[in-house]
Every structure is written in C-alpha cells, then in structure tokens.
Design a protein around this motif. Structure first.
Motif, PDB file in Angstrom:
ATOM      1  N   LEU A 178       0.822  -1.215   0.000  1.00  0.00           N
ATOM      2  CA  LEU A 178       0.000   0.000   0.000  1.00  0.00           C
ATOM      3  C   LEU A 178       0.854   1.261   0.000  1.00  0.00           C
ATOM      4  CD1 LEU A 178      -2.760  -1.008   2.563  1.00  0.00           C
ATOM      5  CD2 LEU A 178      -3.081  -0.674   0.132  1.00  0.00           C
ATOM      6  N   THR A 179       1.925   1.252   0.775  1.00  0.00           N
ATOM      7  CA  THR A 179       2.725   2.467   0.962  1.00  0.00           C
ATOM      8  C   THR A 179       3.968   2.532   0.091  1.00  0.00           C
ATOM      9  OG1 THR A 179       3.893   1.395   2.788  1.00  0.00           O
ATOM     10  CG2 THR A 179       1.935   2.689   3.342  1.00  0.00           C
ATOM     11  N   ASN A 180       4.268   1.450  -0.650  1.00  0.00           N
ATOM     12  CA  ASN A 180       5.499   1.370  -1.454  1.00  0.00           C
ATOM     13  C   ASN A 180       6.741   1.577  -0.593  1.00  0.00           C
ATOM     14  OD1 ASN A 180       4.150   0.903  -3.877  1.00  0.00           O
ATOM     15  ND2 ASN A 180       3.841   3.092  -4.229  1.00  0.00           N
ATOM     16  N   CYS A 181       6.695   1.075   0.634  1.00  0.00           N
ATOM     17  CA  CYS A 181       7.791   1.225   1.581  1.00  0.00           C
ATOM     18  C   CYS A 181       8.246  -0.151   2.063  1.00  0.00           C
ATOM     19  CB  CYS A 181       7.379   2.065   2.788  1.00  0.00           C
ATOM     20  SG  CYS A 181       7.010   3.773   2.403  1.00  0.00           S
ATOM     21  N   TYR A 182       9.504  -0.193   2.507  1.00  0.00           N
ATOM     22  CA  TYR A 182      10.040  -1.385   3.165  1.00  0.00           C
ATOM     23  C   TYR A 182       9.871  -1.193   4.665  1.00  0.00           C
ATOM     24  CZ  TYR A 182      13.451  -4.640   5.097  1.00  0.00           C
ATOM     25  OH  TYR A 182      14.067  -5.624   5.836  1.00  0.00           O
ATOM     26  N   ILE A 183       9.218  -2.161   5.341  1.00  0.00           N
ATOM     27  CA  ILE A 183       8.923  -2.060   6.769  1.00  0.00           C
ATOM     28  C   ILE A 183       9.595  -3.219   7.486  1.00  0.00           C
ATOM     29  CG2 ILE A 183       7.107  -1.905   8.513  1.00  0.00           C
ATOM     30  CD1 ILE A 183       5.209  -1.015   6.266  1.00  0.00           C
ATOM     31  N   MET A 184      10.331  -2.888   8.550  1.00  0.00           N
ATOM     32  CA  MET A 184      11.060  -3.895   9.324  1.00  0.00           C
ATOM     33  C   MET A 184      10.707  -3.725  10.797  1.00  0.00           C
ATOM     34  SD  MET A 184      13.338  -6.334   9.348  1.00  0.00           S
ATOM     35  CE  MET A 184      14.382  -7.166  10.537  1.00  0.00           C
ATOM     36  N   VAL A 185      10.105  -4.765  11.391  1.00  0.00           N
ATOM     37  CA  VAL A 185       9.743  -4.751  12.812  1.00  0.00           C
ATOM     38  C   VAL A 185      10.818  -5.509  13.566  1.00  0.00           C
ATOM     39  CG1 VAL A 185       8.008  -5.367  14.520  1.00  0.00           C
ATOM     40  CG2 VAL A 185       7.298  -4.692  12.236  1.00  0.00           C
ATOM     41  N   GLN A 186      11.497  -4.825  14.490  1.00  0.00           N
ATOM     42  CA  GLN A 186      12.580  -5.439  15.246  1.00  0.00           C
ATOM     43  C   GLN A 186      12.570  -4.901  16.673  1.00  0.00           C
ATOM     44  OE1 GLN A 186      14.627  -7.832  14.587  1.00  0.00           O
ATOM     45  NE2 GLN A 186      15.892  -7.686  16.414  1.00  0.00           N
ATOM     46  N   GLY A 187      12.286  -5.774  17.628  1.00  0.00           N
ATOM     47  CA  GLY A 187      12.312  -5.373  19.029  1.00  0.00           C
ATOM     48  C   GLY A 187      11.244  -4.330  19.341  1.00  0.00           C
ATOM     49  N   ASN A 188      11.686  -3.176  19.842  1.00  0.00           N
ATOM     50  CA  ASN A 188      10.779  -2.111  20.245  1.00  0.00           C
ATOM     51  C   ASN A 188      10.658  -1.012  19.198  1.00  0.00           C
ATOM     52  OD1 ASN A 188      10.388  -3.405  22.698  1.00  0.00           O
ATOM     53  ND2 ASN A 188      12.050  -2.312  23.680  1.00  0.00           N
ATOM     54  N   THR A 189      11.153  -1.243  17.981  1.00  0.00           N
ATOM     55  CA  THR A 189      11.104  -0.217  16.931  1.00  0.00           C
ATOM     56  C   THR A 189      10.596  -0.796  15.621  1.00  0.00           C
ATOM     57  OG1 THR A 189      13.411  -0.652  16.319  1.00  0.00           O
ATOM     58  CG2 THR A 189      13.011   1.127  17.916  1.00  0.00           C
ATOM     59  N   VAL A 190      10.104   0.101  14.769  1.00  0.00           N
ATOM     60  CA  VAL A 190       9.685  -0.239  13.405  1.00  0.00           C
ATOM     61  C   VAL A 190      10.438   0.689  12.455  1.00  0.00           C
ATOM     62  CG1 VAL A 190       7.760  -0.404  11.782  1.00  0.00           C
ATOM     63  CG2 VAL A 190       7.407  -0.963  14.178  1.00  0.00           C
ATOM     64  N   SER A 191      11.234   0.117  11.552  1.00  0.00           N
ATOM     65  CA  SER A 191      12.000   0.896  10.581  1.00  0.00           C
ATOM     66  C   SER A 191      11.261   0.911   9.250  1.00  0.00           C
ATOM     67  CB  SER A 191      13.398   0.301  10.394  1.00  0.00           C
ATOM     68  OG  SER A 191      14.058   0.201  11.631  1.00  0.00           O
ATOM     69  N   VAL A 192      11.099   2.112   8.681  1.00  0.00           N
ATOM     70  CA  VAL A 192      10.366   2.287   7.423  1.00  0.00           C
ATOM     71  C   VAL A 192      11.270   3.021   6.441  1.00  0.00           C
ATOM     72  CG1 VAL A 192       8.242   3.107   6.366  1.00  0.00           C
ATOM     73  CG2 VAL A 192       8.250   2.502   8.778  1.00  0.00           C
ATOM     74  N   ILE A 193      11.376   2.488   5.211  1.00  0.00           N
ATOM     75  CA  ILE A 193      12.180   3.106   4.157  1.00  0.00           C
ATOM     76  C   ILE A 193      11.325   3.196   2.908  1.00  0.00           C
ATOM     77  CG2 ILE A 193      14.317   2.994   2.819  1.00  0.00           C
ATOM     78  CD1 ILE A 193      15.359   1.047   4.963  1.00  0.00           C
ATOM     79  N   GLY A 194      11.251   4.384   2.314  1.00  0.00           N
ATOM     80  CA  GLY A 194      10.458   4.549   1.099  1.00  0.00           C
ATOM     81  C   GLY A 194      10.321   6.008   0.729  1.00  0.00           C
ATOM     82  N   PRO A 195       9.448   6.322  -0.238  1.00  0.00           N
ATOM     83  CA  PRO A 195       9.225   7.721  -0.631  1.00  0.00           C
ATOM     84  C   PRO A 195       8.550   8.519   0.480  1.00  0.00           C
ATOM     85  CG  PRO A 195       7.681   6.274  -1.744  1.00  0.00           C
ATOM     86  CD  PRO A 195       8.652   5.387  -1.042  1.00  0.00           C
ATOM     87  N   PHE A 196       8.634   9.852   0.384  1.00  0.00           N
ATOM     88  CA  PHE A 196       8.066  10.713   1.420  1.00  0.00           C
ATOM     89  C   PHE A 196       6.557  10.519   1.546  1.00  0.00           C
ATOM     90  CE2 PHE A 196      11.979  12.799   0.151  1.00  0.00           C
ATOM     91  CZ  PHE A 196      12.532  13.125   1.379  1.00  0.00           C
ATOM     92  N   SER A 197       5.883  10.390   0.411  1.00  0.00           N
ATOM     93  CA  SER A 197       4.432  10.209   0.463  1.00  0.00           C
ATOM     94  C   SER A 197       4.059   8.860   1.050  1.00  0.00           C
ATOM     95  CB  SER A 197       3.841  10.349  -0.941  1.00  0.00           C
ATOM     96  OG  SER A 197       4.418   9.374  -1.808  1.00  0.00           O
ATOM     97  N   GLY A 198       4.884   7.846   0.794  1.00  0.00           N
ATOM     98  CA  GLY A 198       4.587   6.510   1.304  1.00  0.00           C
ATOM     99  C   GLY A 198       4.701   6.413   2.802  1.00  0.00           C
TER     100      GLY A 198
END
Length: 362
Positions: A178-198
């Motif tokens: 949906l967001t065209n982003c890469y999402i990584m759930v690790q421990g107590n954080t969620v890392s998101v990489i992608g375009p600004f709109s995503g």
C-alpha cells in the motif's frame, strides 16, 4: 511648443500607471498548484552547486547490539564503498560496539551526512544493507518509529506487535504494497524506508480518493471508518480465591500463644541447653532428609530403563513345514556340479566313446 508641453505630463502619468499594473494571475485550481506533477524529479545536487565544499567537519555515531556484529563485519566494506562515492568516511569499532560517519574535505553535499547517519541507524536496527543503502538516494526517506513505550504491559505489547506483522507476515506485506515502503519490525522499533508520500499513507482508501481530481482538496473524514473507543477493563481473577465462611454470632476461638504450645508439648520446662539440642536435632533431621532426596535424584540417571518383554517366535504350522534334508541334498549336488559341466556318468561314457574311436583309427 505649447501642445508638446501639455501632452508631456499626461504621457508620463500613463507610463507610471502601466508600470504599476501587475499581470493578473490565471484562474488555476489551488489543488493543482499544491500537487507535484507526475514524473517530476528535483535535479541532483552536484559539485558545481558547492565548489568550495564544507567549512567544518561533521560526524555522527551510533551503537549497535552484539548480535549485529557478525553481519556488520561482513557488509562493512560495501558500506565504506557506498559512502566513499559521496566522500564520507565510515569507521566500525567492534570494541565499543559503535559505528561512526564523518565528512571530509572533498564532501560537497551538506545533507549527505544526515543520510549517512540514517544509514548506520538502520543497520543497527537489523535492516539489511541492500535496503538501508537506498537512503542515500534523494527521493527516499526513512523513519524509525518507537513502539515499545506505547503499551506498558509486555504481554499486550507482544500481541499487538504480532498483530502488526500478521499471520506469516501477511499484514506487514499488505502495508508494504500500500505504501510502497520497506517495513522492518525489530524489538521495540519499526524501521520504514520509502518515498516521502509513502511514509504518510497507511490506508488504501486514501490512495483511491487521491486519484479523483474533484476530491483532492476536500475532507476525507466522511469516507474513513470511525471507531468508538471502549475502555473495557477485564477484571483479573486472583490466583488464591478466598472462600467466605458462614456468618456466626460467636467470635472465633483465641489462637494459642507460643507459651501455651510449649506448655502443651513440655518444652517450657526444659533447660536452654536441652532446647538448643532439640533444635539442632531437628535441623540435622531436615538436612538428612534433603540429602537423601538429592541422592535419589542423582541415582535416577544410573537406573537402567525397563526392557520390553521378549516375544517368543511362533511355531511354524505343520502345513508350511520345510523339508530340510531335501534342501541339503540339493545344495550338495549343486556344489559338486559346475555350471555348464558334464556329470560324472556322462564323462565316463564320453571317455569310452573316445577310446573306441582311437581303436578304429588304428
């Protein structure tokens, strides 16, 4: 001459009015002015834009957990190669467990050090190098969302984090699509990489509404689902349930004091030395009991397991009995007789026939 002098001030006023007049803006929709046209990209920042470089050196450092050490040692040459293209130095300190990036004299892009800082942060949060290196591009952004402090109860936090991932990662994959982003759930954080709109879009409804030019500038609250927050506190049952006793008007009997117990057992009349001896005997008895239990647990390892009872073979029925003597005779004959050779009787007959032939020839 008089006519020219009269026309002079009028012509000057007309010129000033013409200069003061500004061109009227065209009637354009505000939504078109706010939106970025499709396919438009900001020009890349080159060395020509900042030929003199930076005035001072900037650096950032971040710590990484112990379990990331092996992976970072493997991919660190690739990290240094990617950052050297932008004239950024990167160092890995395995003793302190930290990563550091800093600018050099050749660095011309002032914002690249911020992207390098995000790169080492993503690597520390278990993001793979192939995904983390995308942050060095101009049209890619990242965000590290802390979710550990949202819920106090650890069990509830683990359940909600698993709900975010979904069965076999299906929910997380849907969010990525949906967001065209890469999402990584690790421990107590969620890392998101992608375009600004995503990074801002999290609902499919928003994407569908954005396609309609009429609804771009309108409020979308009427299309979005509305949920009522209900704080229902489920009362936890206690581990030890107290059973209410029947009501009686009489008070409970008074408990016996320590002196009453000693008087009943006769300990009250004993001497101090005798009381001490009894306590020591009770302690020794407890120690002996604990020692015997411990010895039994140790001896359990040397006790052999119970073997299964041996099943006796069933006697062969009379109908299926095999004649062993007949088989032995066949085996003996087979040993004496070679494959392709004549029997003893046939050899004798052949020898006699050969002798007769020899006599006839003579």
């Amino acid at each position: 001459m008089a006519s020219s002098s009269l026309n002079g001030p009028a012509a000057a006023d007309r010129r000033s009015e013409f200069r003061n007049k500004k061109p009227k803006p065209e009637n354009r929709d505000e939504s078109e002015l706010l939106t970025v046209p499709d396919g438009w990209k900001e020009p890349a920042f080159s060395k020509e834009d900042n030929p003199r470089g930076l005035l001072e050196e900037s650096s950032f450092a971040t710590l990484f957990p112990k379990y990331r050490e092996a992976y970072l040692k493997e991919c660190w040459p690739l990290v240094q190669k990617a950052l050297n293209e932008h004239h950024i130095n990167a160092t890995l300190d395995l003793i302190e467990g930290s990563m550091t990036v800093c600018t050099t004299k050749k660095t011309f892009d002032p914002y690249i050090i911020i992207r390098a800082r995000d790169l080492i942060k993503l690597l520390a949060r278990s993001v793979s190098f192939e995904q983390a290196v995308r942050i060095l591009q101009d049209d890619v952004a990242c965000d590290i969302i802390k979710i550990g402090s949202l819920v106090r109860n650890k069990e509830r936090f683990v359940k909600r984090r698993q709900r975010l991932i979904g069965p076999k990662g299906s929910t997380l994959k849907a969010l990525e699509l949906l967001t065209n982003c890469y999402i990584m759930v690790q421990g107590n954080t969620v890392s998101v990489i992608g375009p600004f709109s995503g990074l801002k879009e999290t609902l499919m409804i928003k994407r569908e509404l954005a396609k309609d030019s009429e609804l771009r500038s309108q409020s979308w609250e009427r299309f979005l689902p509305q949920f009522k927050h209900k704080n229902v506190n489920k009362r936890k049952e206690p581990k030890k349930k107290t059973v209410k006793k029947e009501y009686t008007p009489f008070p409970p009997p008074q408990p016996e004091s320590q002196i009453d117990k000693e008087l009943a057992s006769g300990e009250y009349f004993l001497k101090a030395s005798q009381k001490k001896r009894q306590k020591m005997e009770a302690i020794k008895a407890k120690q002996a009991e604990a020692l015997s239990k411990r010895q039994e647990e140790r001896n359990k390892a040397f006790i052999p397991p119970k073997e299964k009872p041996v099943v006796k073979p069933k006697e062969a029925s009379t109908e299926n009995k095999i004649d062993v003597a007949a088989i032995k005779e066949k085996v003996k004959k087979a040993k004496n007789k070679k494959l392709g050779a004549l029997s003893a009787e046939e050899v004798k007959l052949k020898m006699k026939a050969d002798e007769k032939k020899k006599k006839k020839k003579k």
